[in-house]
Write an enzyme that holds these catalytic residues in place. Structure first.
Site, short mmCIF file in Angstrom:
data_model
loop_
_atom_site.label_atom_id
_atom_site.label_comp_id
_atom_site.label_asym_id
_atom_site.label_seq_id
_atom_site.Cartn_x
_atom_site.Cartn_y
_atom_site.Cartn_z
N GLU A 105 4.09 8.10 -4.19
CA GLU A 105 4.92 7.48 -3.15
C GLU A 105 5.92 6.46 -3.71
O GLU A 105 6.52 5.69 -2.97
CB GLU A 105 4.03 6.82 -2.09
CG GLU A 105 3.27 7.83 -1.24
CD GLU A 105 2.54 7.20 -0.07
OE1 GLU A 105 2.77 5.99 0.19
OE2 GLU A 105 1.75 7.89 0.58
N GLU A 145 0.88 -1.17 0.00
CA GLU A 145 0.00 0.00 0.00
C GLU A 145 0.91 1.22 0.00
O GLU A 145 1.18 1.82 1.03
CB GLU A 145 -0.94 -0.01 1.21
CG GLU A 145 -2.01 1.07 1.16
CD GLU A 145 -1.52 2.46 1.55
OE1 GLU A 145 -1.20 3.26 0.63
OE2 GLU A 145 -1.44 2.75 2.74
#
Length: 624
Positions: free
Chosen positions: A83, A74
């Site tokens: 990210e 995640e």
């Protein structure tokens, strides 16, 4: 922990080779320590191997006994890629995983929609908004339309909060698909022809993503706005948007601004181009059969890149008129004044030069520095002033001496206040203006004029259930005890009564469900005419609504000129400013005096103290 539990379940035990090892990596040491506490609490510290490394630092044979069969990750932000999803997956597929691994999630798909919104327009189109101000100041002169602009990127935003101000100009369309189960490409490009569903002006592209968690396509998660209907069938594009009714702070929608806007007719085809690299996505819109509108691009070294909110402030006619009025009053009767702009306000620098042809201006520009100097050189001609009257220091005010002023005393100190890079901070951190003014005390004239001359700390008790829940203590998560993390995170909820809830910088208008429970009240004043000093304020207010109080919104109203009562507010009604949100450790039921139940509080006493040595504001309260 869920992976370890799944592998050790009774069903897994029936399958030969189902038992295995879970390896987890984390590069941030405090989180490593916290993870180990959670594992010990749940008696799983022997079942999971935690590695103090980034995933791209792991090696099979050293950190992992063999190539992994399953990847669980995640590493997603609101844009999906920010990210480092792509490089992380690339390294994992190249080095850490078996040839055909299972992955959770299985796939992510991004979607977009063309929208019209005056609010979104004001966040990026300074040239057209400024042209309506007609105050003689040209932050973005003709020919230099993009010399001051918001960075071309996707901005995360709770679009549901402005849903009533958005007109949808197209159906949702699919942009990119990223498969976690295979190695992704570093760069991707897609071209689409989007049909306009109604006439209007495309100000932005609103985008979101949908996760398919399992390979069978039975479990989905979406960050779509609420105007997207909940699906009953996932086979068609229009029905691939699982409902996302719950407000959340970790993922929002994204907004990509269309420079200048794009006028379209109903049923017109727009060519939509999307490009992604390893960490971001960009869009470009073109007419299929018409000439594309465009802006002149200035010399890159002069560009001043600001936040969308600051672009909106600089294009706001009321804000500009208030600044103009206040500065006109201050300059009245002043001959050859020496003005010091202590913050990063290019607007006040230009305005002072525009209003007074005899003034000498020193702009500190502590954040924008040399870029600010180059910007001023580029726009000086369009604003009819000479750089002979303007000096840019590009350093903090404590360095300012009489040598910098040619042995002249400072007649006027100016600030918005605006400090580049401070936009995400608490409102009272802009009291740095007061500190800068104090640093200049030895070089100020006896009759120095200061703008703003005062700051007023305002507050309002509020019901903020969504924001409060997002900061609430966590305990049982999917059957695992996480309570040991709450002290570290500084959460609300199940904490000792003596503990304080957090104070957050936040746009109140993006807080989900909100309700004001009291009138707006004054809590404290800061007198900038005097050097910085400790401040204290205390007041008692009655609740005028019945509900649940979750905390207080706090902000500063800046008194630009006392005699003309020119005040610039940064409160919740002004969406370009973040407020401070002081959350209660526990919500309190409140009611109107005379109509309350025996369990409700009808008033609250609040006190605040400001410590100039560290710039901290402490707020305490008691209900009655």
């Amino acid at each position: 922990m869920m992976a370890a539990r799944a592998m050790n379940s009774s069903d897994a035990n029936k399958c030969p080779g189902a038992m295995g090892i879970v390896s987890a990596c984390e590069s941030y040491l405090p989180m490593i320590k916290l993870s180990r506490k959670v594992l010990r609490t749940n008696c799983m510290d022997k079942k999971i191997h935690i590695l103090y490394k980034r995933s791209d630092e792991l090696k099979v044979g050293a950190d992992l006994a063999s190539h992994a069969d399953i990847l669980v990750s995640e590493i997603l932000d609101s844009e999906l890629l920010g990210e480092g999803l792509i490089p992380s997956l690339q390294h994992a597929h190249d080095n850490l995983l078996v040839k055909s691994p299972q992955t959770v999630p299985y796939r992510a798909t991004t979607y977009g929609q063309l929208v019209e919104s005056n609010f979104l327009w004001k966040l990026h189109d300074l040239f057209n908004n400024e042209s309506e101000a007609m105050d003689g100041v040209h932050l973005v002169p003709t020919g230099l339309e993009t010399i001051m602009h918001a960075k071309p990127q996707q901005y995360s935003m709770h679009c549901d909060a402005i849903a009533k101000e958005i007109r949808l100009l197209s159906e949702p369309f699919k942009i990119f698909e990223f498969d976690f189960w295979k190695r992704p490409e570093s760069r991707g490009e897609t071209g689409l022809h989007i049909k306009a569903t109604m006439a209007g002006k495309v100000h932005a592209v609103v985008s979101w993503w949908v996760l398919q968690l399992d390979s069978e396509g039975t479990v989905f998660y979406s960050t779509s706005p609420r105007w997207i209907s909940t699906p009953a069938n996932h086979d068609k594009l229009q029905t691939q948007f699982p409902g996302s009714e719950d407000w959340c702070d970790h993922w929002k929608q994204c907004v990509w601004f269309v420079p200048g806007g794009m006028s379209i007719s109903k049923d017109e085809q727009i060519h939509f181009q999307a490009v992604h690299n390893e960490t971001s996505v960009s869009y470009n819109l073109k007419y299929d059969n018409r000439r594309t509108e465009h802006y002149t691009t200035p010399v890159e070294m002069c560009e001043l890149v600001l936040s969308p909110e600051r672009i909106a402030v600089y294009g706001d006619r009321k804000w500009r008129y208030a600044m103009l009025t206040a500065l006109q009053n201050i300059l009245q009767g002043k001959v050859n004044p020496l003005c010091v702009v202590v913050d990063d306000s290019v607007f006040l620098t230009i305005l002072a030069a525009h209003l007074s042809s005899t003034s000498h201006i020193i702009s500190v520009f502590p954040g924008i520095k040399e870029i600010g100097a180059r910007y001023m050189h580029a726009v000086a001609g369009a604003n009819n002033f000479s750089m002979d009257r303007l000096e840019v220091l590009g350093r903090r005010t404590q360095c300012l001496t009489m040598d910098d002023t040619n042995q002249r005393k400072v007649d006027i100190i100016l600030g918005e206040p605006f400090y580049y890079g401070n936009e995400g901070m608490l409102p009272w951190q802009n009291l740095r203006f007061w500190k800068e003014r104090t640093m200049l005390h030895s070089v100020l004239s006896d009759d120095v004029l200061i703008m703003p001359c005062k700051g007023i700390l305002k507050a309002c008790a509020m019901s903020l259930p969504d924001l409060w829940r997002s900061r609430c203590c966590i305990n049982n998560i999917e059957g695992f005890d996480h309570s040991v993390v709450n002290e570290t995170f500084g959460a609300c909820g199940d904490i000792p009564a003596s503990s304080e809830g957090p104070c957050l910088p936040y746009f109140i208008w993006q807080c989900g469900e909100i309700e004001e429970l009291t009138e707006v009240f004054k809590l404290m004043e800061f007198d900038f005419l005097k050097p910085m000093s400790p401040c204290f304020g205390k007041t008692k207010v009655e609740f005028n609504q019945t509900g649940i109080c979750h905390g207080f919104a706090l902000w500063i109203d800046w008194v630009m000129h006392a005699e003309s009562s020119t005040i610039l507010s940064t409160g919740p009604d002004h969406r370009c400013y973040k407020q401070g949100v002081k959350l209660l450790s526990k919500p309190v039921a409140v009611g109107i005096n005379g109509l309350r139940s025996i369990l409700e509080c009808h008033s609250i006493e609040i006190e605040a103290s400001f410590n100039p040595s560290n710039g901290e504001l402490v707020v305490k309260h008691s209900f009655s």
